[in-house]
Motif scaffolding. Structure first.
Motif, PDB file in Angstrom:
ATOM      1  N   SER A 187       0.812  -1.220   0.000  1.00 25.51           N
ATOM      2  CA  SER A 187       0.000   0.000   0.000  1.00 25.51           C
ATOM      3  C   SER A 187       0.845   1.269   0.000  1.00 25.51           C
ATOM      4  N   ASN A 188       2.124   1.147   0.311  1.00 26.29           N
ATOM      5  CA  ASN A 188       3.035   2.288   0.294  1.00 26.29           C
ATOM      6  C   ASN A 188       3.845   2.377  -1.000  1.00 26.29           C
ATOM      7  N   ASN A 189       3.437   1.598  -1.994  1.00 25.14           N
ATOM      8  CA  ASN A 189       4.114   1.589  -3.299  1.00 25.14           C
ATOM      9  C   ASN A 189       5.557   1.087  -3.222  1.00 25.14           C
ATOM     10  N   HIS A 190       5.821   0.196  -2.290  1.00 23.89           N
ATOM     11  CA  HIS A 190       7.124  -0.462  -2.229  1.00 23.89           C
ATOM     12  C   HIS A 190       7.018  -1.830  -2.902  1.00 23.89           C
ATOM     13  N   VAL A 191       8.014  -2.175  -3.669  1.00 27.54           N
ATOM     14  CA  VAL A 191       8.028  -3.469  -4.358  1.00 27.54           C
ATOM     15  C   VAL A 191       8.248  -4.582  -3.334  1.00 27.54           C
ATOM     16  N   ILE A 192       7.286  -5.500  -3.241  1.00 28.67           N
ATOM     17  CA  ILE A 192       7.385  -6.594  -2.272  1.00 28.67           C
ATOM     18  C   ILE A 192       7.466  -7.969  -2.941  1.00 28.67           C
ATOM     19  N   ARG A 193       7.205  -8.019  -4.250  1.00 27.91           N
ATOM     20  CA  ARG A 193       7.226  -9.319  -4.913  1.00 27.91           C
ATOM     21  C   ARG A 193       7.671  -9.157  -6.366  1.00 27.91           C
ATOM     22  N   LEU A 194       8.549 -10.064  -6.787  1.00 26.49           N
ATOM     23  CA  LEU A 194       9.026 -10.092  -8.163  1.00 26.49           C
ATOM     24  C   LEU A 194       8.790 -11.498  -8.695  1.00 26.49           C
ATOM     25  N   ASP A 195       7.853 -11.627  -9.634  1.00 28.51           N
ATOM     26  CA  ASP A 195       7.441 -12.932 -10.165  1.00 28.51           C
ATOM     27  C   ASP A 195       7.917 -13.106 -11.599  1.00 28.51           C
ATOM     28  N   LEU A 196       9.073 -13.730 -11.767  1.00 27.30           N
ATOM     29  CA  LEU A 196       9.604 -13.984 -13.101  1.00 27.30           C
ATOM     30  C   LEU A 196       9.935 -15.458 -13.290  1.00 27.30           C
ATOM     31  N   GLY A 197       9.263 -16.308 -12.535  1.00 27.74           N
ATOM     32  CA  GLY A 197       9.480 -17.741 -12.669  1.00 27.74           C
ATOM     33  C   GLY A 197       9.002 -18.244 -14.019  1.00 27.74           C
ATOM     34  N   ASN A 198       9.777 -19.158 -14.626  1.00 25.05           N
ATOM     35  CA  ASN A 198       9.409 -19.802 -15.887  1.00 25.05           C
ATOM     36  C   ASN A 198       9.058 -18.770 -16.960  1.00 25.05           C
ATOM     37  N   SER A 199       9.924 -17.756 -17.119  1.00 25.11           N
ATOM     38  CA  SER A 199       9.650 -16.644 -18.035  1.00 25.11           C
ATOM     39  C   SER A 199      10.546 -16.633 -19.269  1.00 25.11           C
TER      40      SER A 199
END
Length: 209
Positions: free
Chosen positions: A61-73
């Protein structure tokens, strides 16, 4: 002259944008290291202040990146130290790609990280000792890579670690038995050059490493 309250309000207003922009810069630097033949990262536009609008990126909610999903990309390339700038990151999902090179020690700066999945790539070199700083880490999967060296004894201090898989690498030495390593199954270590669990009460020696 503008009142101090207005000046403070201005800086409070722009500070989230500035922080997210630094995270956006870090992600764009990461993108520049990747080859992306299927354009998975085409939405990663560095001209946008807020990377929270990019695909495969989740923010709080504070616009901080908490997840990066690049699996099987279907991405290849290397990781760089800029990933360590994502201070609020909780989930790093890079599994089943063609990522090579060494794991940056700067990943140890991700103090909020809960899960790191980088299995089934072509990562090489040693597991960074800096991972011992990841006190919130619960899941660490590095299996099916080309990692070498020994398992850092520093990782025995990660009391919250529930899953640890380094199978199918080129690791050597002995397997720690302290801390969370008491409960990991032997399948987590198979197909390496490991000599088996170290003996309780003895200083471990990494013969052959």
């Amino acid at each position: 002259m503008a009142p101090i309250s207005l000046i403070l309000s201005f800086f409070l207003f722009i500070s989230p944008a500035l922080s997210t922009n630094s995270e956006g810069n870090a992600l764009h630097a990461l993108r520049s290291r990747f080859k992306d033949p299927t354009n998975v990262l085409q939405s990663w536009d560095p001209t946008l202040v807020n990377p929270c609008t990019w695909f495969h990126v989740t923010c709080d909610s504070n616009n901080h990146v908490i997840r990066l999903d690049l699996g099987n990309s279907n991405i290849s390339g290397t990781l760089g130290p800029e990933v360590g700038q994502l201070q609020h990151l909780q989930y790093l999902e890079l599994y089943m790609n063609d990522i090579s090179g060494k794991i940056p020690k700067e990943l140890g700066n991700l103090k909020s990280l809960v899960s790191m999945d980088m299995y089934q790539n072509k990562l090489e070199g040693e597991i960074p000792k800096s991972f011992a700083n990841l006190k919130s880490l619960k899941f660490l999967r590095l299996n099916n890579n080309k990692l070498t060296g020994s398992i850092p004894r520093e990782l025995t201090t990660l009391s919250d670690l529930k899953v640890f898989d380094v199978s199918n690498n080129g690791l050597c030495g002995t397997i720690p038995v302290d801390g969370p390593f008491r409960s990991f199954p032997m399948e987590s270590f198979e197909n390496n050059k490991l000599n088996g669990p170290e003996l309780q009460g003895l200083v471990p020696y990494d013969f052959g490493c």
